[in-house]
Design an enzyme around this catalytic site. Structure first.
Site, short mmCIF file in Angstrom:
data_model
loop_
_atom_site.label_atom_id
_atom_site.label_comp_id
_atom_site.label_asym_id
_atom_site.label_seq_id
_atom_site.Cartn_x
_atom_site.Cartn_y
_atom_site.Cartn_z
N GLY A 20 0.79 -1.23 0.00
CA GLY A 20 0.00 0.00 0.00
C GLY A 20 0.82 1.28 0.00
O GLY A 20 0.33 2.32 0.42
N LEU A 98 -1.64 -6.60 -8.76
CA LEU A 98 -0.94 -7.57 -9.59
C LEU A 98 -1.85 -8.46 -10.43
O LEU A 98 -1.35 -9.22 -11.26
CB LEU A 98 -0.05 -8.45 -8.71
CG LEU A 98 1.00 -7.71 -7.89
CD1 LEU A 98 1.85 -8.69 -7.10
CD2 LEU A 98 1.88 -6.83 -8.77
N LEU A 100 -4.64 -9.36 -13.28
CA LEU A 100 -5.22 -8.84 -14.52
C LEU A 100 -6.73 -8.69 -14.34
O LEU A 100 -7.38 -9.55 -13.74
CB LEU A 100 -4.93 -9.80 -15.67
CG LEU A 100 -5.39 -9.35 -17.06
CD1 LEU A 100 -4.60 -8.13 -17.52
CD2 LEU A 100 -5.22 -10.49 -18.07
N ILE A 101 -7.28 -7.60 -14.84
CA ILE A 101 -8.73 -7.40 -14.83
C ILE A 101 -9.19 -7.04 -16.23
O ILE A 101 -8.41 -6.53 -17.04
CB ILE A 101 -9.17 -6.31 -13.82
CG1 ILE A 101 -8.40 -4.99 -14.07
CG2 ILE A 101 -9.00 -6.78 -12.40
CD1 ILE A 101 -8.86 -3.84 -13.19
N ASN A 113 -2.91 2.77 -14.33
CA ASN A 113 -1.90 1.94 -13.69
C ASN A 113 -0.56 2.67 -13.71
O ASN A 113 -0.31 3.50 -14.59
CB ASN A 113 -1.76 0.61 -14.43
CG ASN A 113 -0.74 -0.31 -13.80
OD1 ASN A 113 -0.76 -0.53 -12.59
ND2 ASN A 113 0.16 -0.87 -14.59
N HIS A 115 3.53 1.64 -13.72
CA HIS A 115 4.46 0.53 -13.90
C HIS A 115 5.87 1.03 -13.62
O HIS A 115 6.25 2.12 -14.09
CB HIS A 115 4.37 -0.03 -15.32
CG HIS A 115 5.27 -1.19 -15.56
ND1 HIS A 115 5.04 -2.43 -15.01
CD2 HIS A 115 6.43 -1.30 -16.26
CE1 HIS A 115 6.01 -3.26 -15.38
NE2 HIS A 115 6.86 -2.59 -16.13
N ASP A 156 0.08 -3.97 -18.79
CA ASP A 156 0.97 -2.85 -19.14
C ASP A 156 0.84 -2.44 -20.61
O ASP A 156 1.84 -2.17 -21.28
CB ASP A 156 2.43 -3.20 -18.84
CG ASP A 156 2.63 -3.71 -17.42
OD1 ASP A 156 1.97 -3.18 -16.51
OD2 ASP A 156 3.45 -4.62 -17.23
N GLU A 185 7.87 7.76 -8.95
CA GLU A 185 6.46 7.39 -8.94
C GLU A 185 5.65 8.31 -8.02
O GLU A 185 4.51 8.68 -8.35
CB GLU A 185 6.30 5.95 -8.45
CG GLU A 185 6.76 4.89 -9.40
CD GLU A 185 6.53 3.49 -8.83
OE1 GLU A 185 5.68 3.34 -7.94
OE2 GLU A 185 7.20 2.55 -9.28
#
EC number: 2.1.2.2
Length: 212
Positions: A20, A98, A100-101, A113, A115, A156, A185
């Site tokens: 988190g 992590l 996939l949706i 997202n 990466h 990605d 990030e």
């Protein structure tokens, strides 16, 4: 598609699978008055991950929707987006998520997202977390960084919104690269959220255009 100008806080769903840290960064930016957001929903893809405790400590609604509890990606994704609709979120942010949706039509270009590399390098299935930085060091590249992109139904793969580069030194360990990339990030993801809330991101044929 162009993002809509919001004259109110951006309502986020934050999807996590680990510690988190990205969620913590969002909340720190909010507390500092640098990011105008609300987080009505946090979704964890596995029970017991460290981010759950951080979300609960911040008083956030955190739901565990574990991939292993569903027979297929479609059912798993449906459960996630039903929660997002119920909370009326503007944007779904993948924050170290992590699994996939599959993204439904009403959330097209409403799922982001980040990466920890410069897509299209060191990305795709199997490239996540520390594995990315290990691969970067092993290959001997001189530049890495992070990428914020709209998610689609592949790892990605969706339209790139913004990237931030960091140097990779010959003596760097994967931990060194990870620390440098995470610092980037922490700046880039909130900046993209601000652009989205200001209605400045436009997608044209898989390319994004950022308005001045």
């Amino acid at each position: 598609m162009t993002s809509t100008v919001l004259n109110r806080p951006l309502k986020l769903a934050v999807l996590i699978s680990g510690g988190g840290t990205t969620l913590t960064n969002f909340l720190a930016q909010k507390a500092a008055g640098q990011l105008d957001i609300e987080v009505p929903l946090v979704i964890a893809s596995r029970p017991g991950c460290g981010g759950i405790a951080k979300a609960e400590a911040a008083g956030l609604n955190c739901e565990v929707i574990a991939r292993r509890d569903f027979e297929n990606i479609e059912d798993f994704s449906h459960a996630i987006f039903e929660q997002c609709r119920a909370c009326e979120v503007d944007l779904v942010t993948l924050a170290g998520f992590l699994s996939l949706i599959h993204i439904p039509e009403d959330f097209l270009y409403r799922v982001m997202n980040i990466h920890p590399a410069l897509i299209p390098s060191f990305c795709g299935h199997g490239y996540y977390g520390h594995k990315v930085h290990e691969a970067v060091v092993s290959r001997g590249v001189k530049v890495s960084g992070c990428t914020v992109h709209f998610a689609d139904n592949e790892y990605d793969h969706g339209p790139i919104i913004a990237q931030s580069a960091v140097p990779v030194k010959g003596t760097d360990s994967p931990d060194d690269v990870a620390a440098r990339v995470f610092e980037a990030e922490c700046e880039l993801y909130p900046e993209v959220l601000r652009l989205y809330a200001a209605g400045k991101i436009k997608v044209v044929e898989r390319r994004t255009v950022i308005a001045d």
